[in-house]
Design a protein around this motif. Sequence first.
Motif, PDB file in Angstrom:
ATOM      1  N   PHE A  37       0.431  -1.542   0.399  1.00  0.00           N
ATOM      2  CA  PHE A  37       0.301   0.092  -0.458  1.00  0.00           C
ATOM      3  C   PHE A  37       0.565   1.499   0.117  1.00  0.00           C
ATOM      4  CE2 PHE A  37      -1.588   3.665   2.233  1.00  0.00           C
ATOM      5  CZ  PHE A  37      -3.020   3.840   1.702  1.00  0.00           C
ATOM      6  N   GLU A  38       0.947   2.268  -1.029  1.00  0.00           N
ATOM      7  CA  GLU A  38       1.810   2.843  -0.979  1.00  0.00           C
ATOM      8  C   GLU A  38       0.742   4.674  -0.307  1.00  0.00           C
ATOM      9  OE1 GLU A  38       4.364   3.598  -1.900  1.00  0.00           O
ATOM     10  OE2 GLU A  38       5.097   1.955  -3.121  1.00  0.00           O
ATOM     11  N   SER A  52      -8.046   6.658   4.501  1.00  0.00           N
ATOM     12  CA  SER A  52      -9.395   6.041   4.002  1.00  0.00           C
ATOM     13  C   SER A  52      -8.704   5.171   3.054  1.00  0.00           C
ATOM     14  CB  SER A  52      -9.768   6.941   3.430  1.00  0.00           C
ATOM     15  OG  SER A  52     -10.925   6.705   3.087  1.00  0.00           O
ATOM     16  N   ARG A  53      -8.256   5.367   1.807  1.00  0.00           N
ATOM     17  CA  ARG A  53      -7.415   4.526   0.769  1.00  0.00           C
ATOM     18  C   ARG A  53      -7.174   2.900   1.656  1.00  0.00           C
ATOM     19  NH1 ARG A  53      -3.286   5.409  -1.602  1.00  0.00           N
ATOM     20  NH2 ARG A  53      -2.220   7.025  -1.287  1.00  0.00           N
ATOM     21  N   LEU A  54      -6.354   2.932   3.318  1.00  0.00           N
ATOM     22  CA  LEU A  54      -5.654   2.011   2.835  1.00  0.00           C
ATOM     23  C   LEU A  54      -6.963   0.886   3.878  1.00  0.00           C
ATOM     24  CD1 LEU A  54      -3.447  -0.183   4.496  1.00  0.00           C
ATOM     25  CD2 LEU A  54      -3.394   1.375   6.123  1.00  0.00           C
ATOM     26  N   ASN A  55      -7.933   2.056   4.199  1.00  0.00           N
ATOM     27  CA  ASN A  55      -9.386   1.457   4.878  1.00  0.00           C
ATOM     28  C   ASN A  55      -9.557   0.725   3.816  1.00  0.00           C
ATOM     29  OD1 ASN A  55      -9.123   1.091   7.824  1.00  0.00           O
ATOM     30  ND2 ASN A  55     -10.326   3.089   7.412  1.00  0.00           N
ATOM     31  N   ALA A  74       8.078   5.424   8.986  1.00  0.00           N
ATOM     32  CA  ALA A  74       6.960   6.112   8.160  1.00  0.00           C
ATOM     33  C   ALA A  74       5.374   5.488   8.870  1.00  0.00           C
ATOM     34  CB  ALA A  74       6.750   7.364   7.711  1.00  0.00           C
ATOM     35  N   GLY A  75       5.648   4.564   8.036  1.00  0.00           N
ATOM     36  CA  GLY A  75       4.485   3.386   7.347  1.00  0.00           C
ATOM     37  C   GLY A  75       4.071   2.588   8.838  1.00  0.00           C
ATOM     38  N   GLY A  76       5.130   3.042   9.581  1.00  0.00           N
ATOM     39  CA  GLY A  76       4.810   2.233  11.059  1.00  0.00           C
ATOM     40  C   GLY A  76       3.136   2.947  11.817  1.00  0.00           C
ATOM     41  N   SER A  77       3.566   3.958  11.936  1.00  0.00           N
ATOM     42  CA  SER A  77       2.199   4.663  12.916  1.00  0.00           C
ATOM     43  C   SER A  77       0.988   4.833  11.715  1.00  0.00           C
ATOM     44  CB  SER A  77       3.036   6.553  12.970  1.00  0.00           C
ATOM     45  OG  SER A  77       2.668   7.142  11.092  1.00  0.00           O
ATOM     46  N   LEU A  78       1.379   4.297  10.051  1.00  0.00           N
ATOM     47  CA  LEU A  78       0.184   4.501   9.706  1.00  0.00           C
ATOM     48  C   LEU A  78      -0.845   3.475   9.766  1.00  0.00           C
ATOM     49  CD1 LEU A  78      -2.246   6.243   7.657  1.00  0.00           C
ATOM     50  CD2 LEU A  78      -1.036   5.239   5.635  1.00  0.00           C
ATOM     51  N   PHE A  83      -5.682   0.211  12.556  1.00  0.00           N
ATOM     52  CA  PHE A  83      -5.621  -1.017  13.625  1.00  0.00           C
ATOM     53  C   PHE A  83      -6.671  -0.533  14.663  1.00  0.00           C
ATOM     54  CE2 PHE A  83      -3.574  -3.240  17.251  1.00  0.00           C
ATOM     55  CZ  PHE A  83      -4.689  -5.113  16.691  1.00  0.00           C
ATOM     56  N   SER A  84      -6.450   0.620  15.436  1.00  0.00           N
ATOM     57  CA  SER A  84      -6.680   1.346  16.679  1.00  0.00           C
ATOM     58  C   SER A  84      -8.275   1.378  16.436  1.00  0.00           C
ATOM     59  CB  SER A  84      -5.951   2.056  17.116  1.00  0.00           C
ATOM     60  OG  SER A  84      -5.956   3.596  16.825  1.00  0.00           O
ATOM     61  N   LYS A  85      -8.403   1.439  15.143  1.00  0.00           N
ATOM     62  CA  LYS A  85      -9.796   1.868  14.831  1.00  0.00           C
ATOM     63  C   LYS A  85     -10.531   0.482  14.261  1.00  0.00           C
ATOM     64  CE  LYS A  85     -10.330   6.432  15.203  1.00  0.00           C
ATOM     65  NZ  LYS A  85     -10.799   6.653  17.087  1.00  0.00           N
TER      66      LYS A  85
END
Length: 194
Positions: A37-38, A52-55, A74-78, A83-85
Amino acid sequence: MNKNHHLIVVPGLNGSNFLFQAILKLLQLYGYQVTVFEPHWKTSEALEIKISRLNKAIKDIDHNNKLSLLGTSAGGSLVINVFSKQNKRIHKVVNVCGRLRAGKNVKPTLKNASKRSKSFEQSVLLCEAEQKNLSQNAKSNILTIRPLFDEIVPTSTVSIEGAVNKQIIAIEHMISIILALTMYFNIIDQFLTD
């Protein structure tokens, strides 16, 4: 083999280059179905749109498959933010050398680290806030990997209290990510399959 386990991999600020794509081919040898996922961190696209795109990418994965997220840098925080949601749909989450909070008295500061991407700064700050809302059970489904030293991401900003936090014998940001996804991938594989 993990043929029914889908792994969405979210790269950092520089995206997925040729070397990153080659390393991901190795993950397929472990039997994972891998999707990159970019986030396009360096564009003006808002963080909410990236989330939204990742969801949507998650929604498009066959619900009969296990689904895990792996974020590098940087992908770690995303991946933690998503996941939190919706941690009921997501099996496990892995953060490889990614900054998950601003940190105190660290260099580089978050402000300096996010000069090229406002959405990255917002993602880290959101992640820091979201960690407080994660249950202990949710935290036990998060693996963080940090090196001995990282000149780009202060190692004190990588782990989450209550998560599975591992340190690998490595130094330097890119080398540490490469080693985590190759020589140390057994740590990730064991966590994802437990």
